[in-house]
Scaffold this motif. Sequence first.
Motif, PDB file in Angstrom:
ATOM      1  N   GLY A 142      51.485 -84.686 -39.803  1.00  0.00           N
ATOM      2  CA  GLY A 142      51.053 -85.075 -38.572  1.00  0.00           C
ATOM      3  C   GLY A 142      50.187 -84.020 -37.801  1.00  0.00           C
ATOM      4  O   GLY A 142      49.799 -83.978 -36.958  1.00  0.00           O
ATOM      5  N   ASN A 143      50.156 -82.717 -38.602  1.00  0.00           N
ATOM      6  CA  ASN A 143      49.389 -81.810 -38.244  1.00  0.00           C
ATOM      7  C   ASN A 143      47.753 -82.152 -37.794  1.00  0.00           C
ATOM      8  O   ASN A 143      47.244 -82.806 -38.530  1.00  0.00           O
ATOM      9  CB  ASN A 143      49.341 -80.520 -39.443  1.00  0.00           C
ATOM     10  N   GLY A 144      47.692 -81.803 -36.312  1.00  0.00           N
ATOM     11  CA  GLY A 144      46.288 -82.097 -35.927  1.00  0.00           C
ATOM     12  C   GLY A 144      45.968 -83.887 -35.617  1.00  0.00           C
ATOM     13  O   GLY A 144      45.074 -84.142 -35.074  1.00  0.00           O
ATOM     14  N   MET A 145      47.348 -84.486 -35.636  1.00  0.00           N
ATOM     15  CA  MET A 145      47.242 -85.762 -35.294  1.00  0.00           C
ATOM     16  C   MET A 145      46.905 -86.051 -33.760  1.00  0.00           C
ATOM     17  O   MET A 145      47.618 -85.405 -33.033  1.00  0.00           O
ATOM     18  CB  MET A 145      48.358 -86.411 -35.541  1.00  0.00           C
ATOM     19  N   SER A 146      45.934 -86.750 -33.480  1.00  0.00           N
ATOM     20  CA  SER A 146      45.613 -86.879 -32.023  1.00  0.00           C
ATOM     21  C   SER A 146      45.666 -88.410 -31.510  1.00  0.00           C
ATOM     22  O   SER A 146      45.369 -88.680 -30.414  1.00  0.00           O
ATOM     23  CB  SER A 146      44.333 -86.450 -31.689  1.00  0.00           C
ATOM     24  N   GLY A 147      46.058 -89.315 -32.467  1.00  0.00           N
ATOM     25  CA  GLY A 147      46.142 -90.739 -31.942  1.00  0.00           C
ATOM     26  C   GLY A 147      46.756 -91.409 -32.922  1.00  0.00           C
ATOM     27  O   GLY A 147      47.092 -91.066 -34.246  1.00  0.00           O
ATOM     28  N   GLY A 148      46.940 -92.745 -32.934  1.00  0.00           N
ATOM     29  CA  GLY A 148      47.553 -93.502 -33.510  1.00  0.00           C
ATOM     30  C   GLY A 148      49.161 -93.210 -33.913  1.00  0.00           C
ATOM     31  O   GLY A 148      49.712 -92.570 -32.972  1.00  0.00           O
ATOM     32  N   ILE A 149      49.639 -94.073 -34.764  1.00  0.00           N
ATOM     33  CA  ILE A 149      51.023 -93.997 -35.056  1.00  0.00           C
ATOM     34  C   ILE A 149      51.460 -94.187 -36.396  1.00  0.00           C
ATOM     35  O   ILE A 149      50.821 -94.637 -37.140  1.00  0.00           O
ATOM     36  CB  ILE A 149      51.653 -95.247 -34.184  1.00  0.00           C
ATOM     37  N   ALA A 150      52.600 -93.394 -36.622  1.00  0.00           N
ATOM     38  CA  ALA A 150      52.847 -93.170 -38.101  1.00  0.00           C
ATOM     39  C   ALA A 150      54.287 -93.615 -38.092  1.00  0.00           C
ATOM     40  O   ALA A 150      55.122 -93.284 -37.317  1.00  0.00           O
ATOM     41  CB  ALA A 150      52.570 -91.899 -38.805  1.00  0.00           C
ATOM     42  N   TYR A 151      54.743 -94.155 -39.229  1.00  0.00           N
ATOM     43  CA  TYR A 151      56.186 -94.637 -39.534  1.00  0.00           C
ATOM     44  C   TYR A 151      56.572 -94.016 -40.887  1.00  0.00           C
ATOM     45  O   TYR A 151      55.810 -94.213 -42.195  1.00  0.00           O
ATOM     46  CB  TYR A 151      56.266 -96.258 -39.616  1.00  0.00           C
TER      47      TYR A 151
END
Length: 155
Positions: A17-26
């Motif tokens: 998730g490094n740098g993740m700015s939007g969305g969703i992760a499962y």
Amino acid sequence: MTNGSVINLGGFGKGFGNGMSGGIAYQYDVDGQFTDSCSADSVLPVPLIEQNPGYEEALKWHLEQHVRFTGSRKAQRILDDWATSRTLFTLVVPFALLHSQHPESILSSHTRKQMLEELIQGQAQNLMEAVHFAYRDNKALAGGLSLNMGKWIHR
């Protein structure tokens, strides 16, 4: 990731998730090691079962669609033991989205018209999928009923 959703049923590395700015992760986390691998600067990992039930419903729907389109045996095993499997997923939310994912924020930032248009688009997509699969599988739509001069008839 800046938008959308990712469902990872496999492995993961350090800094997820490094740098993740939007969305969703499962993340499917059988060994319980995932949270320690997340980027503490970018995302908040939380157990799926501690969140709004809508996230779980969305995950389950995506898994069902994955099985439907690919025949994935792993996803089917997860669904077959959903009572246990659902406790092994971690929801990953970017800090940048935490505010915008709350219902109050959505209601205050979207007009009724925008929300209705999104709903209509989703329903249209569902109908198009039904037509696609009926055609692919050579099956009748609407139980074989069709409208003729304002009356339903069985063909």
